[in-house]
Design a protein around this motif. Structure first.
Motif, mmCIF file in Angstrom:
data_model
loop_
_atom_site.group_PDB
_atom_site.id
_atom_site.type_symbol
_atom_site.label_atom_id
_atom_site.label_comp_id
_atom_site.label_asym_id
_atom_site.label_seq_id
_atom_site.Cartn_x
_atom_site.Cartn_y
_atom_site.Cartn_z
ATOM 1 N N PHE A 68 41.516 37.440 21.179
ATOM 2 C CA PHE A 68 42.789 36.989 21.494
ATOM 3 C C PHE A 68 43.187 36.921 22.923
ATOM 4 O O PHE A 68 43.734 35.735 23.385
ATOM 5 C CB PHE A 68 43.832 38.171 20.796
ATOM 6 C CG PHE A 68 45.113 37.914 21.194
ATOM 7 C CD1 PHE A 68 46.069 36.787 20.671
ATOM 8 C CD2 PHE A 68 45.869 38.365 22.160
ATOM 9 C CE1 PHE A 68 47.090 36.507 20.817
ATOM 10 C CE2 PHE A 68 47.343 38.487 22.311
ATOM 11 C CZ PHE A 68 47.972 37.291 21.621
ATOM 12 N N LEU A 69 42.844 37.639 23.799
ATOM 13 C CA LEU A 69 43.112 37.716 25.317
ATOM 14 C C LEU A 69 42.049 36.647 25.872
ATOM 15 O O LEU A 69 42.476 36.268 27.007
ATOM 16 C CB LEU A 69 42.628 39.088 25.916
ATOM 17 C CG LEU A 69 43.758 40.054 25.614
ATOM 18 C CD1 LEU A 69 43.543 41.364 26.061
ATOM 19 C CD2 LEU A 69 45.165 39.726 25.870
ATOM 20 N N GLY A 70 41.018 36.458 25.255
ATOM 21 C CA GLY A 70 40.082 35.488 26.082
ATOM 22 C C GLY A 70 38.843 36.368 27.021
ATOM 23 O O GLY A 70 38.335 35.677 27.763
ATOM 24 N N GLY A 71 39.044 37.433 26.882
ATOM 25 C CA GLY A 71 38.215 38.134 27.677
ATOM 26 C C GLY A 71 38.487 39.876 27.857
ATOM 27 O O GLY A 71 39.422 40.224 26.956
ATOM 28 N N SER A 72 37.975 40.539 28.507
ATOM 29 C CA SER A 72 38.537 41.796 28.815
ATOM 30 C C SER A 72 39.635 42.042 29.345
ATOM 31 O O SER A 72 40.196 41.087 29.894
ATOM 32 C CB SER A 72 37.501 42.633 29.732
ATOM 33 O OG SER A 72 37.617 42.147 30.977
ATOM 34 N N PRO A 73 40.547 42.698 28.773
ATOM 35 C CA PRO A 73 41.810 42.772 29.261
ATOM 36 C C PRO A 73 42.245 43.351 30.655
ATOM 37 O O PRO A 73 42.939 42.437 31.119
ATOM 38 C CB PRO A 73 42.284 44.247 28.438
ATOM 39 C CG PRO A 73 41.510 44.199 27.205
ATOM 40 C CD PRO A 73 40.153 43.819 27.763
ATOM 41 N N LEU A 74 41.080 43.946 31.572
ATOM 42 C CA LEU A 74 41.364 44.042 32.855
ATOM 43 C C LEU A 74 41.034 42.487 33.539
ATOM 44 O O LEU A 74 41.867 42.299 34.678
ATOM 45 C CB LEU A 74 40.414 44.922 33.625
ATOM 46 C CG LEU A 74 40.370 45.203 34.579
ATOM 47 C CD1 LEU A 74 41.802 45.998 35.059
ATOM 48 C CD2 LEU A 74 39.538 46.496 35.059
ATOM 49 N N SER A 75 40.135 42.114 33.050
ATOM 50 C CA SER A 75 39.814 40.631 33.992
ATOM 51 C C SER A 75 40.938 39.540 33.661
ATOM 52 O O SER A 75 41.417 38.866 34.607
ATOM 53 C CB SER A 75 38.438 40.018 33.533
ATOM 54 O OG SER A 75 38.464 39.538 32.248
ATOM 55 N N VAL A 76 41.479 39.505 32.489
ATOM 56 C CA VAL A 76 42.487 38.684 31.974
ATOM 57 C C VAL A 76 43.793 39.018 32.714
ATOM 58 O O VAL A 76 44.689 38.236 33.338
ATOM 59 C CB VAL A 76 42.879 38.617 30.435
ATOM 60 C CG1 VAL A 76 44.039 38.059 30.037
ATOM 61 C CG2 VAL A 76 41.651 38.148 29.604
ATOM 62 N N ALA A 77 44.212 40.576 33.087
ATOM 63 C CA ALA A 77 45.048 40.812 33.729
ATOM 64 C C ALA A 77 45.000 40.336 35.088
ATOM 65 O O ALA A 77 45.875 39.944 35.802
ATOM 66 C CB ALA A 77 45.475 42.139 33.631
ATOM 67 N N PHE A 78 43.922 40.616 35.750
ATOM 68 C CA PHE A 78 43.642 40.307 37.211
ATOM 69 C C PHE A 78 43.766 38.729 37.366
ATOM 70 O O PHE A 78 44.612 38.311 38.381
ATOM 71 C CB PHE A 78 42.323 40.538 37.469
ATOM 72 C CG PHE A 78 41.649 40.276 38.812
ATOM 73 C CD1 PHE A 78 42.633 40.923 39.999
ATOM 74 C CD2 PHE A 78 41.131 39.395 39.202
ATOM 75 C CE1 PHE A 78 42.215 40.917 41.408
ATOM 76 C CE2 PHE A 78 40.871 38.771 40.500
ATOM 77 C CZ PHE A 78 41.261 39.805 41.591
ATOM 78 N N ARG A 79 43.275 37.792 36.409
ATOM 79 C CA ARG A 79 43.619 36.438 36.622
ATOM 80 C C ARG A 79 44.903 35.932 36.327
ATOM 81 O O ARG A 79 45.613 35.231 37.081
ATOM 82 C CB ARG A 79 42.720 35.616 35.478
ATOM 83 C CG ARG A 79 41.164 35.590 35.745
ATOM 84 C CD ARG A 79 40.271 34.669 34.729
ATOM 85 N NE ARG A 79 40.372 35.632 33.510
ATOM 86 C CZ ARG A 79 39.955 35.360 32.326
ATOM 87 N NH1 ARG A 79 39.701 34.009 32.289
ATOM 88 N NH2 ARG A 79 39.763 36.188 31.391
ATOM 89 N N LEU A 80 45.608 36.504 35.289
ATOM 90 C CA LEU A 80 47.238 36.474 35.241
ATOM 91 C C LEU A 80 48.057 36.627 36.479
ATOM 92 O O LEU A 80 48.926 35.933 36.867
ATOM 93 C CB LEU A 80 47.633 36.968 33.920
ATOM 94 C CG LEU A 80 47.070 36.370 32.705
ATOM 95 C CD1 LEU A 80 47.876 37.026 31.459
ATOM 96 C CD2 LEU A 80 47.793 35.043 32.282
ATOM 97 N N ILE A 81 47.700 37.882 37.117
ATOM 98 C CA ILE A 81 48.133 38.158 38.181
ATOM 99 C C ILE A 81 48.237 36.972 39.394
ATOM 100 O O ILE A 81 48.910 36.681 40.223
ATOM 101 C CB ILE A 81 47.861 39.552 38.663
ATOM 102 C CG1 ILE A 81 48.295 40.697 37.800
ATOM 103 C CG2 ILE A 81 48.269 39.732 40.098
ATOM 104 C CD1 ILE A 81 47.925 42.055 37.898
ATOM 105 N N LEU A 82 46.851 36.896 39.697
ATOM 106 C CA LEU A 82 46.577 35.792 40.676
ATOM 107 C C LEU A 82 47.242 34.574 40.364
ATOM 108 O O LEU A 82 47.709 33.842 41.374
ATOM 109 C CB LEU A 82 44.918 35.615 40.826
ATOM 110 C CG LEU A 82 44.292 36.623 41.591
ATOM 111 C CD1 LEU A 82 42.768 36.185 41.680
ATOM 112 C CD2 LEU A 82 44.782 36.885 42.945
#
Length: 100
Positions: free
Chosen positions: A18-32
């Protein structure tokens, strides 16, 4: 076949998919990405606390910019026409007759 074992999806596979990857990496990409988009929107005058007013102001500035461009173009046209039109008219009046 009694010995075939089906791989059942782990409980996190649905979340990763659903997220398209690990939650931590997706959160980091969304923040940037949010920071980058925020910088661009701030550069064109958006305010996060009053977004509707910012959108209205942006469209008003684009509208005014369009009319400023027409005004700029009209002024240069008039400036050039002051020279070009009389020279063209004189060349038509005093130019050599054209043969038919």
């Amino acid at each position: 076949m009694p010995n075939d074992v089906r791989d059942l999806p782990a409980s996190n596979d649905g979340l990763y998919r659903f997220l398209g990857g690990s939650p931590l990496s997706v959160a980091f990409r969304l923040i940037l990405l949010s920071i980058l988009v925020g910088v661009v929107l701030a550069a064109i005058g958006f305010d996060p606390w009053n977004i509707l007013h910012s959108i209205q102001t942006l469209f008003r500035r684009l509208w005014d910019l369009g009319f400023d461009a027409v005004n700029w173009l009209w002024r240069y046209f008039l400036l050039g026409a002051v020279i070009v039109i009389p020279i063209w008219l004189l060349s038509r009046l005093f130019g050599a007759p054209r043969g038919r």
